[in-house]
Each structure stands twice: as structure tokens, then as C-alpha cells.
Design a protein around this motif. Structure first.
Motif, PDB file in Angstrom:
ATOM      1  N   PHE A   5       0.720  -1.249  -0.200  1.00  0.00           N
ATOM      2  CA  PHE A   5       0.093   0.097   0.019  1.00  0.00           C
ATOM      3  C   PHE A   5       0.792   1.380   0.100  1.00  0.00           C
ATOM      4  O   PHE A   5       0.507   2.124  -0.707  1.00  0.00           O
ATOM      5  N   THR A   9       0.692   3.858  -3.000  1.00  0.00           N
ATOM      6  CA  THR A   9       0.348   5.287  -2.793  1.00  0.00           C
ATOM      7  C   THR A   9       1.621   6.435  -3.053  1.00  0.00           C
ATOM      8  O   THR A   9       1.489   7.378  -3.404  1.00  0.00           O
ATOM      9  N   CYS A  39      -6.205   4.179 -10.004  1.00  0.00           N
ATOM     10  CA  CYS A  39      -6.488   4.134  -8.399  1.00  0.00           C
ATOM     11  C   CYS A  39      -7.516   2.774  -8.455  1.00  0.00           C
ATOM     12  O   CYS A  39      -7.447   1.829  -7.531  1.00  0.00           O
ATOM     13  N   ALA A  43      -6.460  -0.885  -6.851  1.00  0.00           N
ATOM     14  CA  ALA A  43      -7.456  -1.241  -5.716  1.00  0.00           C
ATOM     15  C   ALA A  43      -7.796  -2.594  -5.932  1.00  0.00           C
ATOM     16  O   ALA A  43      -8.126  -3.396  -4.997  1.00  0.00           O
ATOM     17  N   TYR A  46      -6.120  -5.778  -4.064  1.00  0.00           N
ATOM     18  CA  TYR A  46      -6.332  -5.910  -2.843  1.00  0.00           C
ATOM     19  C   TYR A  46      -7.486  -6.893  -2.482  1.00  0.00           C
ATOM     20  O   TYR A  46      -8.324  -6.861  -3.269  1.00  0.00           O
ATOM     21  N   PRO A  49     -11.158  -4.063  -2.243  1.00  0.00           N
ATOM     22  CA  PRO A  49     -10.902  -3.215  -3.319  1.00  0.00           C
ATOM     23  C   PRO A  49     -11.776  -1.832  -3.004  1.00  0.00           C
ATOM     24  O   PRO A  49     -11.531  -0.735  -3.083  1.00  0.00           O
ATOM     25  N   VAL A  52     -10.124  -0.041  -0.430  1.00  0.00           N
ATOM     26  CA  VAL A  52      -9.029   0.869  -0.764  1.00  0.00           C
ATOM     27  C   VAL A  52      -9.155   1.684  -1.889  1.00  0.00           C
ATOM     28  O   VAL A  52      -8.342   2.838  -1.826  1.00  0.00           O
ATOM     29  N   VAL A  53      -9.953   1.706  -2.751  1.00  0.00           N
ATOM     30  CA  VAL A  53     -10.127   2.701  -3.909  1.00  0.00           C
ATOM     31  C   VAL A  53     -10.334   4.030  -3.253  1.00  0.00           C
ATOM     32  O   VAL A  53     -10.064   4.925  -3.526  1.00  0.00           O
ATOM     33  N   LEU A  56      -7.211   5.616  -1.923  1.00  0.00           N
ATOM     34  CA  LEU A  56      -6.106   5.792  -2.959  1.00  0.00           C
ATOM     35  C   LEU A  56      -6.591   6.972  -3.540  1.00  0.00           C
ATOM     36  O   LEU A  56      -5.878   7.991  -3.815  1.00  0.00           O
TER      37      LEU A  56
END
Length: 81
Positions: A5, A9, A39, A43, A46, A49, A52-53, A56
Motif C-alpha cells: 500500500f 501510494t 486507483c 485497488a 487488494y 478493493p 482501498v479505492v 487511494l
């Protein structure tokens, strides 16, 4: 997972700063749209997702806005000088 991650990033932050410096509005808009799409693609790698999206895209938005503000200040200082 955390290391991945952080690496993801980092790449997105660098791209956001570079895009913020693009002078042409159309080109900047297209590049930023592509970065947000990236992004989503990142994502998907993961386990969760959807969560996470959001993280991000927040990173990209904050980095982009911060750099645009920094550039505006620099231009303002140059004009004042």
C-alpha cells in the motif's frame, strides 16, 4: 500488505504532483482522470478493493490539490516581485 500500500501510494503521489504541474487544462484533466482510473485498477489487487479505492483516490486528490495550491502561491510570489 502495508508495504504494498505504501509503495502504491508513493507512485500515485508522484504522479499527482507531476499532473498538477501540467499547464494545459484539458491535458491535466485527462491525466487526472486516468490517474483516478488507475486507483481503481490498483485497488482490485487488494482483498477489499472497495475500501482501498477510496483511500487511494483520497491520497491522489490531497496530493494534487496541495501541489496546485503550492504552484499558485509560487506564481503569486513571482507576480508580486
Amino acid at each position: 500488505m502495508i508495504k504494498k500500500f505504501i509503495e502504491d501510494t508513493s507512485v500515485l503521489r508522484i504522479a499527482a504532483v507531476e499532473i498538477a504541474g501540467v499547464e494545459d487544462d484539458t491535458e491535466r484533466g485527462i491525466a487526472l482522470t486516468l490517474l483516478f482510473e488507475a486507483c481503481g485498477e490498483i485497488a482490485l489487487t487488494y482483498a477489499r478493493p472497495a475500501g482501498v479505492v477510496g483511500l487511494l483516490t483520497d491520497v491522489v486528490a490531497m496530493e494534487f490539490q496541495g501541489e496546485r495550491q503550492r504552484l499558485r502561491v509560487l506564481v503569486g510570489l513571482e507576480v508580486a516581485a
